[in-house]
Design a protein around this motif. Structure first.
Motif, mmCIF file in Angstrom:
data_model
loop_
_atom_site.group_PDB
_atom_site.id
_atom_site.type_symbol
_atom_site.label_atom_id
_atom_site.label_comp_id
_atom_site.label_asym_id
_atom_site.label_seq_id
_atom_site.Cartn_x
_atom_site.Cartn_y
_atom_site.Cartn_z
ATOM 1 N N TRP A 238 0.900 -1.284 0.256
ATOM 2 C CA TRP A 238 0.013 -0.030 0.166
ATOM 3 C C TRP A 238 0.863 1.011 -0.096
ATOM 4 C CZ3 TRP A 238 -4.592 0.787 -1.600
ATOM 5 C CH2 TRP A 238 -5.833 0.066 -1.356
ATOM 6 N N GLY A 239 1.718 1.122 0.969
ATOM 7 C CA GLY A 239 3.170 2.377 1.082
ATOM 8 C C GLY A 239 3.460 2.554 -0.307
ATOM 9 N N GLY A 240 3.828 1.812 -0.712
ATOM 10 C CA GLY A 240 4.718 1.717 -2.303
ATOM 11 C C GLY A 240 3.507 1.707 -3.226
ATOM 12 N N LEU A 241 2.685 1.842 -3.731
ATOM 13 C CA LEU A 241 1.339 2.239 -4.157
ATOM 14 C C LEU A 241 0.898 3.749 -4.086
ATOM 15 C CD1 LEU A 241 -0.924 1.781 -6.611
ATOM 16 C CD2 LEU A 241 -2.338 1.253 -4.955
ATOM 17 N N ILE A 242 1.114 4.242 -3.336
ATOM 18 C CA ILE A 242 0.605 5.568 -2.706
ATOM 19 C C ILE A 242 2.024 6.339 -2.845
ATOM 20 C CG2 ILE A 242 0.144 6.843 -0.464
ATOM 21 C CD1 ILE A 242 -1.729 4.141 0.911
ATOM 22 N N LEU A 243 3.276 6.206 -2.828
ATOM 23 C CA LEU A 243 3.985 6.607 -2.900
ATOM 24 C C LEU A 243 3.996 7.348 -4.330
ATOM 25 C CD1 LEU A 243 6.660 7.917 -1.931
ATOM 26 C CD2 LEU A 243 7.637 6.048 -2.510
ATOM 27 N N ALA A 244 3.750 5.769 -5.157
ATOM 28 C CA ALA A 244 4.031 5.869 -6.995
ATOM 29 C C ALA A 244 2.456 6.494 -7.147
ATOM 30 C CB ALA A 244 3.142 4.734 -7.752
ATOM 31 N N LEU A 245 1.698 6.971 -6.584
ATOM 32 C CA LEU A 245 0.523 7.942 -7.295
ATOM 33 C C LEU A 245 1.012 9.123 -6.698
ATOM 34 C CD1 LEU A 245 -2.706 5.743 -5.734
ATOM 35 C CD2 LEU A 245 -1.919 5.990 -8.282
ATOM 36 N N LEU A 246 1.272 9.552 -5.839
ATOM 37 C CA LEU A 246 1.787 10.777 -5.568
ATOM 38 C C LEU A 246 2.997 11.001 -6.317
ATOM 39 C CD1 LEU A 246 2.207 11.062 -1.223
ATOM 40 C CD2 LEU A 246 1.082 11.631 -2.680
ATOM 41 N N GLY A 247 4.022 10.338 -6.757
ATOM 42 C CA GLY A 247 4.657 11.124 -7.983
ATOM 43 C C GLY A 247 4.044 11.022 -8.767
ATOM 44 N N LEU A 248 3.193 10.811 -9.638
ATOM 45 C CA LEU A 248 2.587 10.859 -10.760
ATOM 46 C C LEU A 248 1.691 12.199 -10.656
ATOM 47 C CD1 LEU A 248 1.952 9.557 -13.245
ATOM 48 C CD2 LEU A 248 0.079 8.290 -12.566
ATOM 49 N N VAL A 249 0.499 12.085 -9.467
ATOM 50 C CA VAL A 249 0.262 13.638 -9.231
ATOM 51 C C VAL A 249 1.367 14.847 -9.142
ATOM 52 C CG1 VAL A 249 -0.938 14.718 -7.373
ATOM 53 C CG2 VAL A 249 -1.314 12.420 -7.984
ATOM 54 N N TRP A 250 2.251 14.822 -8.543
ATOM 55 C CA TRP A 250 3.910 15.668 -8.588
ATOM 56 C C TRP A 250 3.779 15.822 -10.395
ATOM 57 C CZ3 TRP A 250 5.787 19.663 -6.113
ATOM 58 C CH2 TRP A 250 7.099 19.777 -6.217
ATOM 59 N N LEU A 251 4.270 15.172 -10.450
ATOM 60 C CA LEU A 251 4.459 15.782 -12.487
ATOM 61 C C LEU A 251 3.620 15.992 -13.089
ATOM 62 C CD1 LEU A 251 6.221 14.789 -14.736
ATOM 63 C CD2 LEU A 251 4.981 12.472 -14.745
ATOM 64 N N LEU A 252 2.254 15.784 -12.563
ATOM 65 C CA LEU A 252 1.246 16.116 -13.777
ATOM 66 C C LEU A 252 0.361 17.323 -12.830
ATOM 67 C CD1 LEU A 252 -0.981 13.013 -13.978
ATOM 68 C CD2 LEU A 252 0.563 14.022 -15.844
ATOM 69 N N LEU A 253 0.897 18.110 -11.514
ATOM 70 C CA LEU A 253 0.357 19.327 -11.186
ATOM 71 C C LEU A 253 0.557 20.148 -12.244
ATOM 72 C CD1 LEU A 253 1.074 18.768 -7.635
ATOM 73 C CD2 LEU A 253 -0.860 19.303 -8.408
ATOM 74 N N PRO A 254 -0.183 21.337 -12.011
ATOM 75 C CA PRO A 254 0.030 22.267 -12.766
ATOM 76 C C PRO A 254 0.989 23.068 -12.866
ATOM 77 C CG PRO A 254 -2.171 22.261 -12.365
ATOM 78 C CD PRO A 254 -1.273 21.669 -11.882
ATOM 79 N N GLY A 255 1.844 23.967 -13.835
ATOM 80 C CA GLY A 255 3.001 24.927 -13.488
ATOM 81 C C GLY A 255 3.544 24.338 -14.931
ATOM 82 N N ILE A 256 4.541 25.964 -15.101
ATOM 83 C CA ILE A 256 5.945 25.614 -15.968
ATOM 84 C C ILE A 256 6.562 24.584 -16.764
ATOM 85 C CG2 ILE A 256 7.671 26.630 -16.957
ATOM 86 C CD1 ILE A 256 6.934 29.450 -15.263
ATOM 87 N N GLU A 257 6.579 23.123 -15.797
ATOM 88 C CA GLU A 257 7.376 22.047 -15.988
ATOM 89 C C GLU A 257 6.461 21.143 -16.260
ATOM 90 O OE1 GLU A 257 10.138 21.312 -13.248
ATOM 91 O OE2 GLU A 257 11.718 23.183 -14.287
ATOM 92 N N ALA A 258 5.358 21.280 -15.819
ATOM 93 C CA ALA A 258 3.978 19.919 -16.255
ATOM 94 C C ALA A 258 4.255 20.122 -17.176
ATOM 95 C CB ALA A 258 2.207 20.410 -15.968
#
Length: 285
Positions: free
Chosen positions: A120-140
């Motif tokens: 569960w921890g690994g899955l949540i960590l991976a999802l957080l990474g994906l959310v971080w990558l896709l957050l609106p911003g200049i580098e999104a």
């Protein structure tokens, strides 16, 4: 006979490089306009089907596989090419890799599989990474490209789930490629007409042929040769290298920069998948 450790390492590294090269070749074709997404997909699927059929024999290939798996394969290949019209090489590979894993874990949950706390921890960590990558911003990354690559990841995840435990994976892949090629002919020509996509250049055709015949068909054959001697966790961890290799290829061949956002997302996603894979191995050993 079990291959030597060095030979197994080299075979595995070659397969992972081939998978990463698919991202580089697609991005090279799309970024330079040498080939459109639909022509790239069609040439890739047809050339891959031809090479795999020659490996296992055309007659056997035509009898193997399933239309459902062929459809999932085409979904992956078409969405993959369309996504690389806008995505950077490493970003596309990272989104693809994350969604494949999330799809496969999600299917297990839907089937009643119970995850341990580390998984569960690994899955949540991976999802957080994906959310971080896709957050609106200049580098999104562009949202449309990210959604298309997510669809490609779901397609590949479905394809992988359907092929789990296959006794003759290369034969199965040859059959699925053959069926996907028929579906691609039905889908690609109307799409080409509607999109007004230009014919590929010789260079673009070469990129697509290399992606289909070499880094897809031969890449999968090499990977299955290595997979027989790898544990499930080692196989999953080996695939962690693909986004990094793809990003490195993007830097070399396309002058793509490495952003802080991408590096943080990569660390979160790959760490999460590694944690989930190792936890599963401990639980089943």
């Amino acid at each position: 006979m079990m291959p030597s450790v060095l030979r197994l390492f080299l075979i595995t590294a070659l397969a992972m490089t081939a998978f990463a090269a698919n991202s580089v070749l697609a991005r090279l074709a799309m970024a330079t306009g040498e080939a459109g997404a639909w022509t790239f997909t069609l040439i890739r699927i047809l050339s891959g089907a031809l090479v795999l059929a020659l490996i296992v024999s055309p007659g056997r290939a035509m009898k193997a596989g399933s239309w459902a798996s062929g459809g999932a394969l085409l979904l992956y290949a078409a969405a993959f090419s369309l996504a690389y019209l806008t995505l950077a090489t490493g970003t596309g590979a990272l989104i693809l890799f994350a969604l494949v894993q999330i799809t496969m874990i999600g299917w297990g949950l839907a089937q009643g599989e119970r995850l341990s706390a580390p998984r569960w921890g690994g899955l949540i960590l991976a999802l957080l990474g994906l959310v971080w990558l896709l957050l609106p911003g200049i580098e999104a990354p562009p949202l449309a490209g990210a959604l298309l690559m997510s669809a490609a990841g779901v397609g590949w995840g479905i394809y992988s789930l359907r092929g789990r435990g296959a006794s003759q994976p290369t034969l199965l892949t040859a059959g699925n490629f053959a069926r996907a090629s028929f579906l691609a002919l039905l889908v690609a020509f109307p799409a080409l007409f509607l999109s007004g996509e230009a014919a590929p250049s010789l260079e673009g055709t070469a990129y697509a042929l290399a992606s289909g015949a070499i880094t897809s068909a031969l890449g999968y054959a090499i990977w299955y040769a290595a997979l027989r001697h790898l544990s499930a966790s080692l196989a999953a961890i080996a695939q962690l290298t693909v986004p990094a290799i793809a990003a490195f290829g993007g830097m070399i061949f396309l002058d793509e920069p490495l952003t802080v956002r991408f590096l943080i997302a990569t660390a979160l996603i790959l760490s999460g998948v590694a944690l989930a894979s190792l936890a599963r191995r401990r639980a089943t050993s």
